[in-house]
Design a protein around this motif. Sequence first.
Motif, PDB file in Angstrom:
ATOM      1  N   UNK A 453      71.064  48.274 101.216  1.00 14.60           N
ATOM      2  CA  UNK A 453      70.880  49.251 100.127  1.00 14.60           C
ATOM      3  C   UNK A 453      70.163  48.658  98.929  1.00 14.60           C
ATOM      4  N   UNK A 454      69.778  47.374  99.010  1.00 17.03           N
ATOM      5  CA  UNK A 454      69.062  46.662  97.944  1.00 17.03           C
ATOM      6  C   UNK A 454      69.835  46.752  96.619  1.00 17.03           C
ATOM      7  N   UNK A 455      69.208  47.238  95.552  1.00 15.99           N
ATOM      8  CA  UNK A 455      69.863  47.267  94.250  1.00 15.99           C
ATOM      9  C   UNK A 455      70.479  48.628  93.927  1.00 15.99           C
ATOM     10  N   UNK A 456      70.623  49.488  94.941  1.00 15.50           N
ATOM     11  CA  UNK A 456      71.152  50.834  94.694  1.00 15.50           C
ATOM     12  C   UNK A 456      72.594  50.789  94.175  1.00 15.50           C
ATOM     13  N   UNK A 457      73.454  49.990  94.819  1.00 11.56           N
ATOM     14  CA  UNK A 457      74.865  49.951  94.426  1.00 11.56           C
ATOM     15  C   UNK A 457      75.040  49.425  93.010  1.00 11.56           C
ATOM     16  N   UNK A 458      74.383  48.313  92.688  1.00 14.11           N
ATOM     17  CA  UNK A 458      74.532  47.736  91.349  1.00 14.11           C
ATOM     18  C   UNK A 458      74.021  48.691  90.272  1.00 14.11           C
ATOM     19  N   UNK A 459      72.928  49.394  90.562  1.00 11.78           N
ATOM     20  CA  UNK A 459      72.395  50.355  89.593  1.00 11.78           C
ATOM     21  C   UNK A 459      73.345  51.524  89.390  1.00 11.78           C
ATOM     22  N   UNK A 460      73.888  52.039  90.483  1.00 10.09           N
ATOM     23  CA  UNK A 460      74.794  53.177  90.393  1.00 10.09           C
ATOM     24  C   UNK A 460      76.066  52.807  89.635  1.00 10.09           C
TER      25      UNK A 460
END
Length: 479
Positions: A453-460
């Motif tokens: 998911x790349x940086x999706x989780x950290x951004x969310x």
Amino acid sequence: MVLSRFWLTIFISSIVFVVISLFTGNSYTIDFILNGKKDDPILLSEKYINQVPVFIKDSIKNAPDQTMIINRDTINADTTYVYKNKTVKIFSGVQKSDGLLPTCKSTLLDLIIPLIAYLAFFCGLMELLIISGATEKLARVLSPVFVKVFPSIPKNHPSISYMTLNFAANFLGLDSAATPFGLKAMESLQEINPDKDKASDAQIMFMCLHASGLTLIATSIIGYRAAANATNPADVMLPCIITSFIGTIAAFLIVGIKQKINFKSASLVIGLMTLIAAIVGLLMYVNHLDLIGKNYFTSNLSALILVGIIAFTLILSFIKEKKFTEANTTVYETFVSGANNGVKTGVTIFPYVLGMLVAISLFRNSGLFEIISEWIAYGFSNLGVSKEITDALPVALLRPFSSAGSRGFLIDSMNTFGADSLTGRLSSIFQCSAESTFYVIAVYFGSVNIKNSRYALSTMLLVDLICVITAILVASWFF
């Protein structure tokens, strides 16, 4: 990779904490973690009848059901003594969520099966919109804006219309329709994804905008507040809109900077200003209504729009019936075909959702979540944050993990502190200003088998934090 490691971390840390609690005597049994159900009393210890105080012993023997409950009040947990088979079992407190095995069952029966039904129906409608050409026209109209936000998407691509319908459904509180539209958007974006195992820039942008939770009509929140006897159940509407809108802008800016999007584009600025104008216009209209008018408006707008979408789809399909004939099918067969795809999607995402919800169940029932939330609340209190705000934090902390769990905290906070208290109102804003991040990632990325998911989780999660801070500031300002 990040999601996988996080999942392993909460799973393993919860198990280690449970085992340590058992062998250090902090827990009498861990059976409730496996087999217990939400709101069941928790077994603290078991003693022989002669080991309990005399007044309890006498009360138990005189009771018709040989059960004694002490400290009964509306706030603190009851302590219950149950005499059976020569021993007295002592219960206190209630379980925060279903155990591991009941969670497996409820995930299938209460979540996936209803979700499959929603997916089947709305995916059937989506197929009608595709064959009739409606999605193509919608994509053509919105392409000038979307190609700026999603530079990697070709002009007039079908995913544009699917994403539009998803955003619109979320905006109007149509959760049952938003998920099918969103999953269809993810499938369409996956078709142009060069690396099928890794989330594309477009998919990450879509996920973050979706998860920011921009909502105009928080119908469910208003319902919960009405049930809790709030003086004005709809008084949190404006704070909810402001908080979720700031969260959406934050998500767009964070991901946009990461993806080097041109924020000075004229079409992008026009699109953003149009959205802001629409929100302000609706707010001004709702604000001039009286209490009954607000309740009537919020109760019917979303439902009317959903019925309108269904009616529009069917009428357009009837008018464009020649296109279905050219495609060697009929309107009804097309609906069935789309519904079939919806069922397949539901089956595909089941393991992803199950794995995430079981880990969250273990995390909550282990007691680790409560310890972490207490530490955070203690830290906030030392920074001078009022107790009314820290009492609402459990809703904010649990919201990224479980919508049902945070909803339970919301209802409890309104029952305990009052629906019109700052705690009750802030809890409501927390609940409606963001999505269940981990559930959304499991469902949406799982539906297209994205492994990285790349940086999706950290951004969310960062956007969730921004929404929490904004909600506190907005609630303190309004109330």
